[in-house]
Scaffold this active site. Structure first.
Site, PDB file in Angstrom:
ATOM      1  N   GLY A 206       0.943  -0.925  -0.025  1.00  0.00           N
ATOM      2  CA  GLY A 206      -0.098  -0.070  -0.069  1.00  0.00           C
ATOM      3  C   GLY A 206       0.783   1.374  -0.082  1.00  0.00           C
ATOM      4  N   LEU A 207       0.090   2.433  -0.024  1.00  0.00           N
ATOM      5  CA  LEU A 207       0.969   3.512  -0.093  1.00  0.00           C
ATOM      6  C   LEU A 207       1.612   3.891   1.303  1.00  0.00           C
ATOM      7  CD1 LEU A 207      -1.828   6.056  -1.926  1.00  0.00           C
ATOM      8  CD2 LEU A 207       0.329   5.098  -2.941  1.00  0.00           C
ATOM      9  N   SER A 208       2.566   4.804   1.027  1.00  0.00           N
ATOM     10  CA  SER A 208       3.341   5.289   2.306  1.00  0.00           C
ATOM     11  C   SER A 208       2.339   5.927   3.214  1.00  0.00           C
ATOM     12  CB  SER A 208       4.500   6.205   1.892  1.00  0.00           C
ATOM     13  OG  SER A 208       5.050   6.869   3.107  1.00  0.00           O
ATOM     14  N   GLY A 209       2.129   5.558   4.490  1.00  0.00           N
ATOM     15  CA  GLY A 209       1.241   6.123   5.401  1.00  0.00           C
ATOM     16  C   GLY A 209      -0.045   5.630   5.609  1.00  0.00           C
ATOM     17  N   ALA A 210      -0.179   4.432   4.642  1.00  0.00           N
ATOM     18  CA  ALA A 210      -1.465   3.813   4.542  1.00  0.00           C
ATOM     19  C   ALA A 210      -1.463   2.781   6.017  1.00  0.00           C
ATOM     20  CB  ALA A 210      -1.281   2.643   3.672  1.00  0.00           C
ATOM     21  N   GLY A 211      -0.622   2.451   6.677  1.00  0.00           N
ATOM     22  CA  GLY A 211      -0.671   1.951   7.870  1.00  0.00           C
ATOM     23  C   GLY A 211       0.005   0.482   7.675  1.00  0.00           C
ATOM     24  N   LYS A 212       0.723   0.019   6.758  1.00  0.00           N
ATOM     25  CA  LYS A 212       1.320  -1.385   6.734  1.00  0.00           C
ATOM     26  C   LYS A 212       2.030  -1.704   7.825  1.00  0.00           C
ATOM     27  CE  LYS A 212       3.503   0.001   2.929  1.00  0.00           C
ATOM     28  NZ  LYS A 212       3.028   1.493   3.189  1.00  0.00           N
ATOM     29  N   SER A 213       3.121  -0.961   8.244  1.00  0.00           N
ATOM     30  CA  SER A 213       3.849  -1.383   9.247  1.00  0.00           C
ATOM     31  C   SER A 213       3.065  -1.263  10.835  1.00  0.00           C
ATOM     32  CB  SER A 213       4.974  -0.398   9.521  1.00  0.00           C
ATOM     33  OG  SER A 213       5.889  -0.410   8.370  1.00  0.00           O
TER      34      SER A 213
ATOM     35  N   SER B 294       5.935  -1.803  -2.241  1.00  0.00           N
ATOM     36  CA  SER B 294       6.081  -2.620  -3.391  1.00  0.00           C
ATOM     37  C   SER B 294       5.096  -2.358  -4.322  1.00  0.00           C
ATOM     38  CB  SER B 294       5.762  -4.067  -2.924  1.00  0.00           C
ATOM     39  OG  SER B 294       4.577  -4.279  -1.977  1.00  0.00           O
TER      40      SER B 294
END
Length: 202
Positions: free
Chosen positions: A36-43, A110
């Site tokens: 997902g985009l940066s800031g989407a909350g993946k980590s 990715s």
């Protein structure tokens, strides 16, 4: 970066098989690929999920995009070529985690479908679970936890996904998390439900 093919290396089979490790640990090993985009909350989501799995006594580990770039992928930039190599390397590392009997949560933007598909092909069917952490660009920009969007808009950062570099949304992800609508707890519960339905965990 050109990778040389070496002909005199032979794969050495291990004594203990993946299936034996899974049986010992009481769950199947798999890759949960958060994209997902940066800031989407993946980590944030990957770590929350791992905490839940850890509390249940399951073997898991988080591979985070920023952390990997501090070591294994330290020399890579953000050109399309380097992004592809970044994902190729982490795909091979994630495969090793699967072989060790671990549920590995990888949090990487990715952005390219082709690269994600290449990682999927590294492991057996159902051992790659694509988790699309979907969030609008405007919401990601408003969060901007690292101040990256602001720098990208001002031209300080080039090849920034969603601004000056494309993000190719997954077409058929196993799981889609709308992170601007769901809480972390609700998101983790959705993933756990999937893992149970697929009998990866009990």
């Amino acid at each position: 970066m050109t990778l040389k093919k070496v002909d005199n290396i032979v794969w050495h089979e291990t004594t203990i098989k993946k299936e034996e490790r899974n049986k010992q640990k009481g769950h199947k090993s798999t890759i949960l690929w958060f994209t997902g985009l940066s800031g989407a909350g993946k980590s944030t989501l990957a770590n929350a999920l791992e905490h839940h799995l850890f509390q249940k006594g399951l073997s898991s580990y988080v591979l985070d995009g920023d952390n990997i770039r501090h070591g294994l992928n330290k020399g890579l930039g953000f050109s399309d070529k380097d992004r592809k190599e970044n994902i190729r390397r982490i795909g091979e590392v994630a495969k090793l985690f699967v072989d060790s009997g671990t549920i590995v949560c990888t949090a990487f933007i990715s952005p390219f479908k082709e690269d994600r598909q290449l990682v999927r092909k590294l492991v057996d069917e159902e051992e790659f679970i694509e988790v699309y952490v979907r969030c609008s660009l405007s919401e990601c920009e408003s969060r901007d936890p690292k101040g990256l969007y602001k720098k990208a808009r001002s031209g300080e950062i080039k090849d920034f996904t969603g601004i000056s570099s494309p993000y190719e949304e997954p077409e058929f992800p196993e799981i889609t998390i709308d992170s601007d609508l769901l809480s972390i707890e609700e998101s983790v519960a959705q993933i756990i439900q999937y893992l149970q339905a697929k009998q990866i965990i009990s």
